[in-house]
Design a protein around this motif. Structure first.
Motif, PDB file in Angstrom:
ATOM      1  N   THR A  67      -4.401   4.065  41.728  1.00  0.00           N
ATOM      2  CA  THR A  67      -4.505   5.322  40.992  1.00  0.00           C
ATOM      3  C   THR A  67      -5.107   5.066  39.616  1.00  0.00           C
ATOM      4  O   THR A  67      -4.941   3.988  39.038  1.00  0.00           O
ATOM      5  N   SER A  68      -5.802   6.057  39.076  1.00  0.00           N
ATOM      6  CA  SER A  68      -6.431   5.911  37.760  1.00  0.00           C
ATOM      7  C   SER A  68      -5.377   5.765  36.665  1.00  0.00           C
ATOM      8  O   SER A  68      -4.247   6.273  36.777  1.00  0.00           O
ATOM      9  N   ALA A  69      -5.745   5.067  35.579  1.00  0.00           N
ATOM     10  CA  ALA A  69      -4.837   4.883  34.435  1.00  0.00           C
ATOM     11  C   ALA A  69      -4.600   6.211  33.716  1.00  0.00           C
ATOM     12  O   ALA A  69      -5.376   7.165  33.844  1.00  0.00           O
ATOM     13  N   ILE A  70      -3.501   6.279  32.941  1.00  0.00           N
ATOM     14  CA  ILE A  70      -3.152   7.496  32.186  1.00  0.00           C
ATOM     15  C   ILE A  70      -4.051   7.601  30.957  1.00  0.00           C
ATOM     16  O   ILE A  70      -4.210   6.640  30.195  1.00  0.00           O
ATOM     17  N   LEU A  94       4.761  -0.108  19.483  1.00  0.00           N
ATOM     18  CA  LEU A  94       4.587  -1.270  20.356  1.00  0.00           C
ATOM     19  C   LEU A  94       5.207  -1.029  21.737  1.00  0.00           C
ATOM     20  O   LEU A  94       4.644  -1.415  22.773  1.00  0.00           O
ATOM     21  N   LEU A  95       6.391  -0.391  21.728  1.00  0.00           N
ATOM     22  CA  LEU A  95       7.074  -0.118  22.993  1.00  0.00           C
ATOM     23  C   LEU A  95       6.273   0.848  23.857  1.00  0.00           C
ATOM     24  O   LEU A  95       6.097   0.633  25.071  1.00  0.00           O
ATOM     25  N   ILE A  96       5.758   1.903  23.209  1.00  0.00           N
ATOM     26  CA  ILE A  96       4.965   2.878  23.964  1.00  0.00           C
ATOM     27  C   ILE A  96       3.688   2.248  24.485  1.00  0.00           C
ATOM     28  O   ILE A  96       3.257   2.487  25.622  1.00  0.00           O
ATOM     29  N   SER A  97       3.057   1.406  23.647  1.00  0.00           N
ATOM     30  CA  SER A  97       1.851   0.706  24.086  1.00  0.00           C
ATOM     31  C   SER A  97       2.158  -0.201  25.277  1.00  0.00           C
ATOM     32  O   SER A  97       1.376  -0.266  26.234  1.00  0.00           O
ATOM     33  N   TYR A  98       3.310  -0.858  25.209  1.00  0.00           N
ATOM     34  CA  TYR A  98       3.719  -1.734  26.318  1.00  0.00           C
ATOM     35  C   TYR A  98       3.956  -0.912  27.599  1.00  0.00           C
ATOM     36  O   TYR A  98       3.530  -1.298  28.688  1.00  0.00           O
ATOM     37  N   ILE A  99       4.651   0.226  27.384  1.00  0.00           N
ATOM     38  CA  ILE A  99       4.929   1.095  28.542  1.00  0.00           C
ATOM     39  C   ILE A  99       3.626   1.575  29.161  1.00  0.00           C
ATOM     40  O   ILE A  99       3.459   1.585  30.387  1.00  0.00           O
ATOM     41  N   ARG A 100       2.666   2.000  28.305  1.00  0.00           N
ATOM     42  CA  ARG A 100       1.394   2.469  28.819  1.00  0.00           C
ATOM     43  C   ARG A 100       0.673   1.365  29.605  1.00  0.00           C
ATOM     44  O   ARG A 100       0.134   1.595  30.698  1.00  0.00           O
ATOM     45  N   ASP A 101       0.673   0.161  29.049  1.00  0.00           N
ATOM     46  CA  ASP A 101       0.012  -0.951  29.729  1.00  0.00           C
ATOM     47  C   ASP A 101       0.627  -1.219  31.095  1.00  0.00           C
ATOM     48  O   ASP A 101      -0.080  -1.420  32.083  1.00  0.00           O
ATOM     49  N   LYS A 102       1.977  -1.247  31.137  1.00  0.00           N
ATOM     50  CA  LYS A 102       2.644  -1.559  32.401  1.00  0.00           C
ATOM     51  C   LYS A 102       2.484  -0.431  33.416  1.00  0.00           C
ATOM     52  O   LYS A 102       2.317  -0.675  34.618  1.00  0.00           O
ATOM     53  N   VAL A 103       2.525   0.822  32.908  1.00  0.00           N
ATOM     54  CA  VAL A 103       2.311   1.957  33.805  1.00  0.00           C
ATOM     55  C   VAL A 103       0.907   1.917  34.385  1.00  0.00           C
ATOM     56  O   VAL A 103       0.683   2.134  35.588  1.00  0.00           O
ATOM     57  N   LEU A 160      -1.951  12.831  28.010  1.00  0.00           N
ATOM     58  CA  LEU A 160      -0.494  12.661  28.021  1.00  0.00           C
ATOM     59  C   LEU A 160      -0.082  11.947  26.736  1.00  0.00           C
ATOM     60  O   LEU A 160      -0.337  10.756  26.576  1.00  0.00           O
ATOM     61  N   ASP A 161       0.560  12.714  25.779  1.00  0.00           N
ATOM     62  CA  ASP A 161       0.941  12.104  24.509  1.00  0.00           C
ATOM     63  C   ASP A 161       2.158  11.211  24.691  1.00  0.00           C
ATOM     64  O   ASP A 161       2.778  11.167  25.753  1.00  0.00           O
ATOM     65  N   ASP A 162       2.503  10.500  23.596  1.00  0.00           N
ATOM     66  CA  ASP A 162       3.581   9.510  23.666  1.00  0.00           C
ATOM     67  C   ASP A 162       4.928  10.146  23.989  1.00  0.00           C
ATOM     68  O   ASP A 162       5.705   9.619  24.796  1.00  0.00           O
ATOM     69  N   GLN A 163       5.208  11.284  23.382  1.00  0.00           N
ATOM     70  CA  GLN A 163       6.507  11.919  23.579  1.00  0.00           C
ATOM     71  C   GLN A 163       6.682  12.358  25.040  1.00  0.00           C
ATOM     72  O   GLN A 163       7.710  12.125  25.662  1.00  0.00           O
ATOM     73  N   GLU A 190       9.338  11.179  28.028  1.00  0.00           N
ATOM     74  CA  GLU A 190      10.184  12.154  28.709  1.00  0.00           C
ATOM     75  C   GLU A 190       9.963  12.129  30.226  1.00  0.00           C
ATOM     76  O   GLU A 190      10.889  12.334  31.007  1.00  0.00           O
ATOM     77  N   LEU A 191       8.725  11.898  30.659  1.00  0.00           N
ATOM     78  CA  LEU A 191       8.438  11.899  32.109  1.00  0.00           C
ATOM     79  C   LEU A 191       8.995  10.675  32.825  1.00  0.00           C
ATOM     80  O   LEU A 191       9.199  10.695  34.039  1.00  0.00           O
ATOM     81  N   ASP A 192       9.240   9.588  32.130  1.00  0.00           N
ATOM     82  CA  ASP A 192       9.715   8.350  32.737  1.00  0.00           C
ATOM     83  C   ASP A 192       8.780   7.900  33.877  1.00  0.00           C
ATOM     84  O   ASP A 192       9.170   7.845  35.045  1.00  0.00           O
ATOM     85  N   PRO A 193       7.499   7.598  33.544  1.00  0.00           N
ATOM     86  CA  PRO A 193       6.531   7.237  34.594  1.00  0.00           C
ATOM     87  C   PRO A 193       6.911   5.987  35.376  1.00  0.00           C
ATOM     88  O   PRO A 193       6.612   5.873  36.561  1.00  0.00           O
ATOM     89  N   ILE A 194       7.569   5.036  34.678  1.00  0.00           N
ATOM     90  CA  ILE A 194       7.967   3.822  35.398  1.00  0.00           C
ATOM     91  C   ILE A 194       8.981   4.160  36.483  1.00  0.00           C
ATOM     92  O   ILE A 194       8.911   3.640  37.605  1.00  0.00           O
ATOM     93  N   GLY A 195       9.891   5.055  36.168  1.00  0.00           N
ATOM     94  CA  GLY A 195      10.870   5.474  37.188  1.00  0.00           C
ATOM     95  C   GLY A 195      10.199   6.167  38.350  1.00  0.00           C
ATOM     96  O   GLY A 195      10.555   5.962  39.512  1.00  0.00           O
TER      97      GLY A 195
END
Length: 340
Positions: free
Chosen positions: A42-45, A24-33, A50-53, A57-62
């Motif tokens: 920019t196009s969505a990921i 759920l957290l990763i899905s949320y992160i993907r949605d917000k990113v 780009l896998d979950d791990q 590690e990349l910290d896209p939000i940062g």
């Protein structure tokens, strides 16, 4: 059957709960990113790229936050530059020598500079939002020769030369500002005061007319004088001469460049009076092609300008050949009588 529990109702273990929360957290992160990337254009990921791990590690939000920080810094710099440009334009706008008004398509004033107040308002309160005809055309709507109406109807620049307002003359130049569809959004009118220039031109025309009349009077005087009349400067350059003088000088207008003995003698006569001033007289001989000698009396006087400066020399050439012959005969008769 009563004491058995189905697989679907089996309680979730701690590990399964943790995995579910992680998904759920990763899905949320993907949605917000994806939302942030969409805001940035920019196009969505793509999850397959780009896998979950790796995503964690990349910290896209940062990364996106850092990009937003750079964008905001650029926006602040751009706003500062725009503010400076606005101040520069406003300074130019207010210090321009012409009265400038900016109108919307309804002929309402949306901006004007200080010259408008000087030329048209004379201390009146702000006229923003007013119809420009109430300010510069004494009310009653557009005037007959209205630059604004022509610009709005044609969408082109316009010039209205020597437009008059309260005794002053203006050159009016208009320019339209168009949007992407080619529609007029604003009209800029510039009023350049040409009253002084017009008065100067009128004074110049009057002076030229007076000079032309004076020249005609001088030419009339030159034509009426039977003797040769020459007006020259200090260098021996002929400024004016009548027809009789032209024939004597054979059209020469530089006395210092002697074309014959007569011109050389006349120039020597002029140079003799350079220092003495007043009136000076010299007999100047002219030898004709047949060998006959004619004598001309050169009478010259200086012309003074304002302030006492020398303005040139006026010379009359009067033929005295007969007088000199009579004087010579008298002299010979007296000499003969005295001898006898």
């Amino acid at each position: 059957m009563q004491g058995k529990t189905s697989k679907s109702s089996k309680p979730m273990g701690a590990r399964d709960q943790q995995k579910c929360d992680s998904d759920l957290l990763i899905s949320y992160i993907r949605d917000k990113v994806d939302q942030l990337l969409n805001v940035m254009g920019t196009s969505a990921i793509n999850p397959h790229e780009l896998d979950d791990q790796t995503l964690i590690e990349l910290d896209p939000i940062g990364i996106i936050c850092s990009s937003f920080s750079h964008v905001l810094d650029n926006l602040r710099q751009t706003n500062a530059e725009l503010h400076l440009a606005h101040d520069e334009i406003e300074t130019i706008f207010d210090t321009a020598g012409a009265a400038i008004m900016v109108l919307n398509p309804k002929r309402q004033i949306v901006a004007y500079n200080r010259k408008v107040d000087e030329f048209f308002l004379h201390g009146r309160k702000s006229v923003l939002g007013m119809d420009c005809s109430d300010v510069v055309c004494n009310g009653g709507g557009a005037c007959d020769n209205c630059s604004f109406e022509r610009i709005v109807s044609q969408g082109l620049s316009d010039q209205n030369l020597e437009w008059t307002f309260q005794g002053r003359s203006f050159d009016v130049v208009g320019k339209s500002i168009l949007d992407e569809q080619g529609e007029v959004t604003h009209v800029v009118l510039s009023y350049n005061d040409i009253s002084d220039r017009k008065r100067s031109m009128q004074a110049l025309q009057e002076a030229l007319l007076e000079a032309h009349e004076a020249k005609n009077r001088i030419n009339g005087i030159l034509r009426s004088v039977e003797d040769a009349l020459i007006v020259s400067d200090d260098t021996g350059h002929v400024v004016l001469m009548n027809e009789t003088a032209e024939k004597l000088l054979s059209g020469a207008d530089e006395l210092s460049m002697a074309g014959n003995d007569f011109v050389a003698a006349l120039y020597a006569h002029l140079q003799k009076g350079t220092d003495q001033g007043g009136l000076w007289v010299t007999d100047v001989p002219l030898l004709s092609g047949e060998g006959n000698e004619r004598i001309f009396q050169a009478r010259s006087s200086q012309v003074s300008q304002q302030g006492g400066e020398r303005g040139g020399v006026v010379t009359f050439l009067h033929e005295v050949t007969r007088e000199r012959e009579i004087e010579k005969l008298k002299s010979e008769f007296v000499s003969t009588a005295a001898h006898e």
